[in-house]
Design a protein around this motif. Structure first.
Motif, PDB file in Angstrom:
ATOM      1  N   ASN A   1       4.448   7.906   9.258  1.00 24.21           N
ATOM      2  CA  ASN A   1       4.570   8.424  10.378  1.00 24.21           C
ATOM      3  C   ASN A   1       4.841   7.202  11.455  1.00 24.21           C
ATOM      4  OD1 ASN A   1       2.022   7.763  11.131  1.00 24.21           O
ATOM      5  ND2 ASN A   1       1.192   9.817  10.295  1.00 24.21           N
ATOM      6  N   ARG A   2       4.791   7.461  12.588  1.00 26.39           N
ATOM      7  CA  ARG A   2       4.875   6.507  13.908  1.00 26.39           C
ATOM      8  C   ARG A   2       3.497   5.690  13.774  1.00 26.39           C
ATOM      9  NH1 ARG A   2       6.954   7.528  19.656  1.00 26.39           N
ATOM     10  NH2 ARG A   2       8.477   8.722  18.460  1.00 26.39           N
ATOM     11  N   SER A   3       2.466   5.967  13.761  1.00 25.64           N
ATOM     12  CA  SER A   3       1.180   5.463  13.673  1.00 25.64           C
ATOM     13  C   SER A   3       1.208   4.496  12.442  1.00 25.64           C
ATOM     14  CB  SER A   3       0.131   6.302  13.743  1.00 25.64           C
ATOM     15  OG  SER A   3      -0.742   5.869  12.930  1.00 25.64           O
ATOM     16  N   THR A   4       1.563   4.671  11.473  1.00 20.91           N
ATOM     17  CA  THR A   4       1.670   4.036  10.119  1.00 20.91           C
ATOM     18  C   THR A   4       2.671   2.791  10.410  1.00 20.91           C
ATOM     19  OG1 THR A   4       2.235   6.138   9.149  1.00 20.91           O
ATOM     20  CG2 THR A   4       0.830   4.554   7.913  1.00 20.91           C
ATOM     21  N   PHE A   5       3.838   3.349  11.010  1.00 25.27           N
ATOM     22  CA  PHE A   5       4.738   2.307  11.257  1.00 25.27           C
ATOM     23  C   PHE A   5       4.221   1.150  12.129  1.00 25.27           C
ATOM     24  CE2 PHE A   5       8.092   0.962  14.200  1.00 25.27           C
ATOM     25  CZ  PHE A   5       9.138   0.015  13.322  1.00 25.27           C
ATOM     26  N   THR A   6       3.552   1.387  13.383  1.00 25.04           N
ATOM     27  CA  THR A   6       3.133   0.345  14.196  1.00 25.04           C
ATOM     28  C   THR A   6       2.394  -0.511  13.560  1.00 25.04           C
ATOM     29  OG1 THR A   6       2.999   2.342  15.685  1.00 25.04           O
ATOM     30  CG2 THR A   6       2.048   0.178  16.528  1.00 25.04           C
ATOM     31  N   GLY A   7       1.232   0.056  12.766  1.00 23.37           N
ATOM     32  CA  GLY A   7       0.319  -0.783  11.894  1.00 23.37           C
ATOM     33  C   GLY A   7       0.752  -1.705  10.927  1.00 23.37           C
ATOM     34  N   ASP A   8       1.906  -1.195  10.351  1.00 23.90           N
ATOM     35  CA  ASP A   8       2.701  -2.021   9.276  1.00 23.90           C
ATOM     36  C   ASP A   8       3.385  -3.128   9.789  1.00 23.90           C
ATOM     37  OD1 ASP A   8       1.823  -0.327   7.249  1.00 23.90           O
ATOM     38  OD2 ASP A   8       3.244   0.789   6.922  1.00 23.90           O
ATOM     39  N   ALA A   9       4.198  -2.654  10.974  1.00 25.57           N
ATOM     40  CA  ALA A   9       5.020  -3.610  11.651  1.00 25.57           C
ATOM     41  C   ALA A   9       4.235  -4.727  12.292  1.00 25.57           C
ATOM     42  CB  ALA A   9       5.720  -2.856  12.793  1.00 25.57           C
ATOM     43  N   ILE A  10       3.147  -4.512  12.995  1.00 24.42           N
ATOM     44  CA  ILE A  10       2.391  -5.519  13.473  1.00 24.42           C
ATOM     45  C   ILE A  10       1.770  -6.529  12.308  1.00 24.42           C
ATOM     46  CG2 ILE A  10       0.261  -6.437  14.484  1.00 24.42           C
ATOM     47  CD1 ILE A  10       0.569  -3.540  16.326  1.00 24.42           C
ATOM     48  N   ALA A  11       1.310  -6.063  11.423  1.00 23.87           N
ATOM     49  CA  ALA A  11       0.817  -6.861  10.105  1.00 23.87           C
ATOM     50  C   ALA A  11       2.016  -7.684   9.539  1.00 23.87           C
ATOM     51  CB  ALA A  11       0.280  -5.937   9.195  1.00 23.87           C
ATOM     52  N   ALA A  12       3.316  -7.244   9.648  1.00 27.51           N
ATOM     53  CA  ALA A  12       4.466  -7.583   8.703  1.00 27.51           C
ATOM     54  C   ALA A  12       4.689  -8.955   9.602  1.00 27.51           C
ATOM     55  CB  ALA A  12       5.464  -6.849   8.874  1.00 27.51           C
ATOM     56  N   VAL A  13       4.819  -8.796  11.160  1.00 23.96           N
ATOM     57  CA  VAL A  13       5.063 -10.094  11.861  1.00 23.96           C
ATOM     58  C   VAL A  13       3.925 -11.291  11.567  1.00 23.96           C
ATOM     59  CG1 VAL A  13       5.121 -11.051  14.135  1.00 23.96           C
ATOM     60  CG2 VAL A  13       6.157  -8.658  13.645  1.00 23.96           C
ATOM     61  N   ILE A  14       2.840 -11.007  11.614  1.00 29.89           N
ATOM     62  CA  ILE A  14       1.792 -11.911  11.312  1.00 29.89           C
ATOM     63  C   ILE A  14       1.919 -12.673  10.026  1.00 29.89           C
ATOM     64  CG2 ILE A  14      -0.810 -12.363  11.246  1.00 29.89           C
ATOM     65  CD1 ILE A  14      -0.882  -9.975  13.188  1.00 29.89           C
ATOM     66  N   VAL A  15       1.995 -11.625   8.956  1.00 30.19           N
ATOM     67  CA  VAL A  15       2.229 -12.106   7.491  1.00 30.19           C
ATOM     68  C   VAL A  15       3.352 -13.237   7.392  1.00 30.19           C
ATOM     69  CG1 VAL A  15       2.454 -11.460   5.262  1.00 30.19           C
ATOM     70  CG2 VAL A  15       0.731 -10.309   6.496  1.00 30.19           C
ATOM     71  N   THR A  16       4.715 -12.567   8.090  1.00 32.72           N
ATOM     72  CA  THR A  16       5.561 -13.358   7.960  1.00 32.72           C
ATOM     73  C   THR A  16       5.490 -14.792   8.309  1.00 32.72           C
ATOM     74  OG1 THR A  16       7.037 -11.433   8.399  1.00 32.72           O
ATOM     75  CG2 THR A  16       8.351 -13.430   8.434  1.00 32.72           C
ATOM     76  N   ILE A  17       4.916 -14.711   9.554  1.00 34.36           N
ATOM     77  CA  ILE A  17       4.460 -16.169  10.234  1.00 34.36           C
ATOM     78  C   ILE A  17       3.780 -17.141   9.231  1.00 34.36           C
ATOM     79  CG2 ILE A  17       3.377 -17.324  12.085  1.00 34.36           C
ATOM     80  CD1 ILE A  17       4.215 -15.065  13.883  1.00 34.36           C
ATOM     81  N   MET A  18       2.707 -16.425   8.556  1.00 30.88           N
ATOM     82  CA  MET A  18       1.761 -17.303   7.687  1.00 30.88           C
ATOM     83  C   MET A  18       2.577 -17.576   6.397  1.00 30.88           C
ATOM     84  SD  MET A  18      -1.509 -15.631   6.260  1.00 30.88           S
ATOM     85  CE  MET A  18      -2.682 -16.372   4.933  1.00 30.88           C
TER      86      MET A  18
ATOM     87  N   ASP B   1      -6.341  -7.065   7.385  1.00 27.99           N
ATOM     88  CA  ASP B   1      -7.108  -7.189   8.639  1.00 27.99           C
ATOM     89  C   ASP B   1      -6.070  -6.948   9.737  1.00 27.99           C
ATOM     90  OD1 ASP B   1      -9.198  -7.543   7.180  1.00 27.99           O
ATOM     91  OD2 ASP B   1      -9.468  -9.535   7.578  1.00 27.99           O
ATOM     92  N   ALA B   2      -4.777  -7.339   9.480  1.00 27.98           N
ATOM     93  CA  ALA B   2      -3.945  -7.216  10.823  1.00 27.98           C
ATOM     94  C   ALA B   2      -3.518  -5.682  10.728  1.00 27.98           C
ATOM     95  CB  ALA B   2      -2.552  -8.095  10.447  1.00 27.98           C
ATOM     96  N   GLY B   3      -3.809  -4.695  10.052  1.00 31.61           N
ATOM     97  CA  GLY B   3      -3.788  -3.350  10.324  1.00 31.61           C
ATOM     98  C   GLY B   3      -2.473  -2.702   9.412  1.00 31.61           C
ATOM     99  N   ALA B   4      -2.154  -3.512   8.066  1.00 28.49           N
ATOM    100  CA  ALA B   4      -1.263  -2.668   7.379  1.00 28.49           C
ATOM    101  C   ALA B   4      -1.578  -1.433   6.578  1.00 28.49           C
ATOM    102  CB  ALA B   4      -0.829  -3.898   6.220  1.00 28.49           C
ATOM    103  N   GLU B   5      -1.126  -0.620   6.666  1.00 31.39           N
ATOM    104  CA  GLU B   5      -1.382   0.808   6.041  1.00 31.39           C
ATOM    105  C   GLU B   5      -0.883   1.120   5.004  1.00 31.39           C
ATOM    106  OE1 GLU B   5      -2.987   3.766   8.295  1.00 31.39           O
ATOM    107  OE2 GLU B   5      -3.586   2.307   9.739  1.00 31.39           O
ATOM    108  N   THR B   6       0.451   0.902   4.718  1.00 34.24           N
ATOM    109  CA  THR B   6       1.132   1.009   3.400  1.00 34.24           C
ATOM    110  C   THR B   6       1.980  -0.271   3.248  1.00 34.24           C
ATOM    111  OG1 THR B   6       3.312   1.562   4.488  1.00 34.24           O
ATOM    112  CG2 THR B   6       1.583   3.438   4.358  1.00 34.24           C
ATOM    113  N   PRO B   7       2.693  -0.011   1.926  1.00 30.97           N
ATOM    114  CA  PRO B   7       3.454  -1.281   1.306  1.00 30.97           C
ATOM    115  C   PRO B   7       4.752  -1.267   2.114  1.00 30.97           C
ATOM    116  CG  PRO B   7       2.814   0.329  -0.524  1.00 30.97           C
ATOM    117  CD  PRO B   7       2.397   0.857   0.541  1.00 30.97           C
ATOM    118  N   ALA B   8       4.995  -0.611   3.167  1.00 29.32           N
ATOM    119  CA  ALA B   8       6.047  -0.675   3.975  1.00 29.32           C
ATOM    120  C   ALA B   8       5.895  -2.101   4.679  1.00 29.32           C
ATOM    121  CB  ALA B   8       6.250   0.423   5.010  1.00 29.32           C
ATOM    122  N   ALA B   9       4.670  -2.197   4.946  1.00 32.79           N
ATOM    123  CA  ALA B   9       4.502  -3.750   5.523  1.00 32.79           C
ATOM    124  C   ALA B   9       5.011  -4.602   5.098  1.00 32.79           C
ATOM    125  CB  ALA B   9       2.865  -3.889   6.048  1.00 32.79           C
ATOM    126  N   GLY B  10       4.944  -4.556   3.633  1.00 24.72           N
ATOM    127  CA  GLY B  10       5.556  -5.671   2.606  1.00 24.72           C
ATOM    128  C   GLY B  10       6.863  -5.723   2.772  1.00 24.72           C
TER     129      GLY B  10
END
Lengths: 580, 580
Positions: B17-34, B335-344
């Motif tokens: 859902n939208r809330s999981t999406f937000t968490g995943d997207a923020i985590a993805a940005v941070i992990v990409t940079i790293m 820690d950045a809030g990833a909730e599902t493998p979609a963050a990956g």
């Protein structure tokens, strides 16, 4: 005191007297007669000239008499070690060449050095890793392999091979070359020897001999076969008609020989030498212990290694090949009345005389006769009933036996025995990696706790008592975590878990980490973790860790004490702050 | 049901859902940079062109998102697996050649296929044979080895090597070639990154950021170093003055690549691929389980193998190299809030964009900066305190850890980890081959029996109760015979021996033979042999043997029952005729 430990001869030599001498001398005469054809036959099996078999029975026997602890073990060439020698040396040199003989000497030296080293460092227990079913399976398969490989001498063809398939394929390919005179000679000898084995002893007893003499008489049967066939070949000049004979044998005492120490050869032969050492040692020690038990004598396995090592080093420098304690000849030696290793020394003397004076007489001895003696001897080692016994008793043992038998037959002796040992170890590790964990309750009216699934026992809903039936160590540490989580799930009334440790003989660092993780997780679920019946050595170790300080519950001396104290208390464990 | 077990995405995808999406997207940005600098650095460590690192972080991440069970594990190149790749591929091809790249693809394919096969056959428990101390020791030694091997990039020289001695010798030999501009750049970056690791987070918090944001901010420190050093090299044209730079990188999505399946290459890389698979799996699963425990989620080890296998197969066909779950980036993701493998999957998208548009910007990135990020990252893995913990807790664990550390440093990663596993197994076998055997007596006033040497207990002179603290199997079968003979010797008043079996979790065929031998020998000495507290599974097996029929004594449910009944009877066992 220490000296006589390393030189058992000092012990029995002190008490040597005329009566012991008589027993030893009689036994020596009988064993010498038996050992001459065996030595020649096993040299043939090892791919070496026949005299190597006689040489391998002189110096090694004397050295074992000095260093060995068995009073009656008869040292010399034996069937399985000879087969392993042929396999190992055949890989690095061609049979019949000087290189082959040198490689055999190097193999013998390496084996002797290894046995000596293992004995001096007192590592004899390593032989225990060769389990009983693996040894039985290996001997059985080797027996079949040896019998098959000797068929070529009975058929008078040249087919070699190191696996059953190779042997059969080679025999098949050369079936056209069969020498029928050889077949007649070899076939009738084989039949005669089978009859001797089963029929001569009853006959001798009917003729009035005592049980012991009849038994020994029957064991000298091969000598009759040798004399008869040699005479036949000589009388009808069958050597000219294609019957393979032993031929010229140098008339001399054992020569002084030097193994080659070329690094290439040593590295190629190191592993086979190790396997030969292990198999030779296990065979020797089981014969020695069986005979010692009959006379309530003691065998020191580490000193046996030293004795066998010295014997093999002796063989390496006097033109021999790897030797070991032979089963049938040791039994004959024992039954014929040998009392001390001096009997062995007298046997060596007999063989030295044979090497000097008897060798011209066996010029016409047909190789088929030797092959027949080998076939009859090794087929008595074949015991396929081990497969059935292992299957009934445990699938793990069955796996080890069948892998050993199959791979020995199909891939050769070295692969077979190695695979057998590895299979036993892997199966053991697999089993301990998924231990039996039982929920236990009290047997009514006792202080004894047993499995709820097998016994009619009493339990309490707020206490879960689990008996872990295995040492806790790395292969099963995580399994315990998983299983415990499954046992605890969906039990809201649970306040106390007792892990009962009577069967936990060890806890290693990996298992300690798992126990700490279990303690933390149970605490978070407000469940106390207790231990009971922790054994002394395990408790000593846990005291050196942080687990006991962090444990939410107690350590109880017995499960009964745990159940009594915990049934008095009720209610969930007090919530504690998390660890970190 | 079954499908969602093999495709966990069906499970979490349904509830997206939208809330999981937000968490995943923020985590993805941070992990990409790293992940961008990490990918480049680990490609360098593996001896591959930098873009391989980025390619290895796209398809594998997406495949793991479909098949993996961890919600937050971040897949991609990791330090130790990259080092092992360099060691394995370096043995079969020269770095910088097309053959090297192909060999790396083959290695990746083999590793992926093995992981997948082990997962499908549900053999994940095999990883448990890598004990906790061995893994810790291996990671520590690999960290030291990696840091040492990266020093050359900081010094600007070309010294390679797979063991610590080779690395140091090569550095020493080329010390004259040092490029001082590189040293200044690499040295200051290293110092900056160490400061970032320990000092940036407190600084950010003093500047008012929350704990979580400060922590994440500190972890993106390497990006600052990359931007700064790239600008310096570009501004002063340091590439012309001997500073090694990343150079041209193709601006494209991952290419379609084919591993080579030449039998030679496959057989040379099979063992390294197996080791890489095991290490990669163990690293991944421990990170995944740690993170899952925090959210009370479950990890299925066998499905994890399938996920990792798919990820590596993906890497093999898209220009990557072996991948695994990385510790630091998974923690950041979590820690950045990833909730599902979609963050990956979003991270993969970020890296694909980077591959298309960012690569020209890192043309001037100095290799020394990448080496500095590796050194700082791996030194945090070094944990020599495991040596002290193991020494305190158990010498066996200490042996395994120290062998692993020493051999990894001195003989390379493959030898190190193999030797570690073998040492743990051998030490275990050695310990179980000489089990603890205790004489026990009754704790007064209870039905509980303990060691006479540790507890104040009651015994009776005509009964000897021995507790065997180990499963009885081939390595200790003969040891039991020897020990029992020693315990029984010189005790003429003895009439009954009770072997107490609460700790005997198994009896194999070798041990059965020993028990039969013990029974026979004790009978000859007119002593009865009893068993007590035999566990269900062991009893089941003994019932399938001849031991129970031949046993001179009884089987007691508990030791207490044995002591009670036997103390009522007196006098030696009736002499029976011998067995045979």
């Amino acid at each position: 005191m220490t000296l006589s430990r390393y030189l058992p001869i000092l012990e029995w030599g002190r008490r040597y007297n005329r009566s012991t001498f008589t027993g030893d001398a009689i036994a020596a005469v009988i064993v010498t007669i038996m050992l001459i054809p065996q030595s020649l036959a096993y040299a043939l099996l090892a791919g070496l000239p026949p005299e190597a078999g006689i040489y391998a029975s002189i110096a090694p026997i004397i050295l074992y008499a000095i260093f060995g602890t068995s009073r009656t073990l008869a040292i010399g060439p034996v069937a399985i070690v000879s087969l392993m020698t042929a396999a190992a040396v055949g890989d690095v040199a061609k049979a019949g060449t000087a290189g082959y003989v040198t490689a055999a000497l190097t193999l013998t030296f390496l084996s002797g050095a290894m046995l000596l080293a293992v004995g001096l460092f007192r590592l004899g227990f390593l032989a225990n890793f060769l389990s009983h079913p693996v040894v039985t399976g290996f001997i059985t398969a080797s027996g079949i392999l040896i019998a098959a490989s000797q068929l070529r001498h009975i058929l008078g063809i040249e087919a070699g091979g190191q696996t059953l398939i190779e042997v059969i394929a080679n025999l098949w390919a050369q079936l056209g070359e069969i020498n029928f005179i050889t077949v007649a000679l070899g076939g009738s000898t084989t039949i005669f020897l089978f009859w001797v084995r089963d029929g001569l002893e009853p006959l001798l007893r009917r003729l009035g001999l005592g049980r012991r003499m009849a038994d020994i008489g029957a064991k000298t049967g091969p000598v009759l076969a040798i004399i008869a066939t040699t005479l036949v070949v000589w009388a009808f000049d069958l050597g000219e008609r294609g019957v393979a004979i032993v031929g010229e044998i140098p008339q001399s005492l054992p020569p002084l020989t030097l193994p080659s120490f070329s690094p290439d050869l040593v590295s190629q032969l190191a592993v086979p030498a190790l396997l030969i050492s292990i198999i030779g040692f296990v065979e020797s020690i089981s014969v020695a212990q069986t005979l010692a038990a009959k006379k309530r004598q003691r065998i020191d396995p580490d000193q046996e290694l030293i004795g066998l090592g010295a014997a093999n080093l002796g063989a390496a420098f006097t033109g021999g090949f790897p030797v070991s304690g032979g089963f049938s000849r040791s039994v004959v030696n024992h039954d014929a009345g040998a009392e001390t290793p001096a009997a062995g020394a007298f046997t060596a003397l007999g063989l030295a005389l044979a090497a000097l004076f008897l060798t011209p007489l066996i010029h016409y001895l047909p190789k088929a006769t030797l092959a027949a003696t080998i076939i009859v001897a090794v087929l008595s080692l074949v015991d396929l009933s081990i497969l059935k016994r292992a299957w009934t008793f445990s699938r793990a043992d069955f796996a080890a036996v069948s892998v050993t038998i199959l791979l020995t037959l199909l891939a050769g002796v070295e692969v077979g025995v190695t695979a057998g040992v590895l299979t036993s170890i892997l199966v053991h590790l697999y089993k301990t990696s998924r231990p039996h964990i039982a929920v236990v309750g009290r047997v009514p009216g006792t202080e004894h706790f047993r499995n709820v699934l097998r016994h009619n026992v009493e339990t309490q809903p707020h206490i879960l008592s689990l008996r872990v039936d295995e040492s806790l160590y790395f292969p099963n540490a995580r399994y315990l975590e998983d299983q415990l989580a499954a046992f605890v799930a969906d039990k809201p009334e649970l306040t106390d878990v007792v892990l009962m440790f009577p069967a936990v003989n060890e806890v290693d660092l990996s298992a300690l980490e798992s126990l700490e993780a279990i303690n933390t997780r149970l605490r978070e679920a407000r469940i106390r973790l207790h231990l009971s019946e922790v054994k002394g050595p395990v408790m000593d170790r846990l005291k050196r860790s942080d687990l006991l300080a962090a444990l939410t519950g107690e350590i109880f001396l017995s499960q009964h004490e745990a159940a009594q104290k915990l049934s008095e208390r009720q209610g969930p464990a007090p919530a504690k702050p998390p660890l970190g």
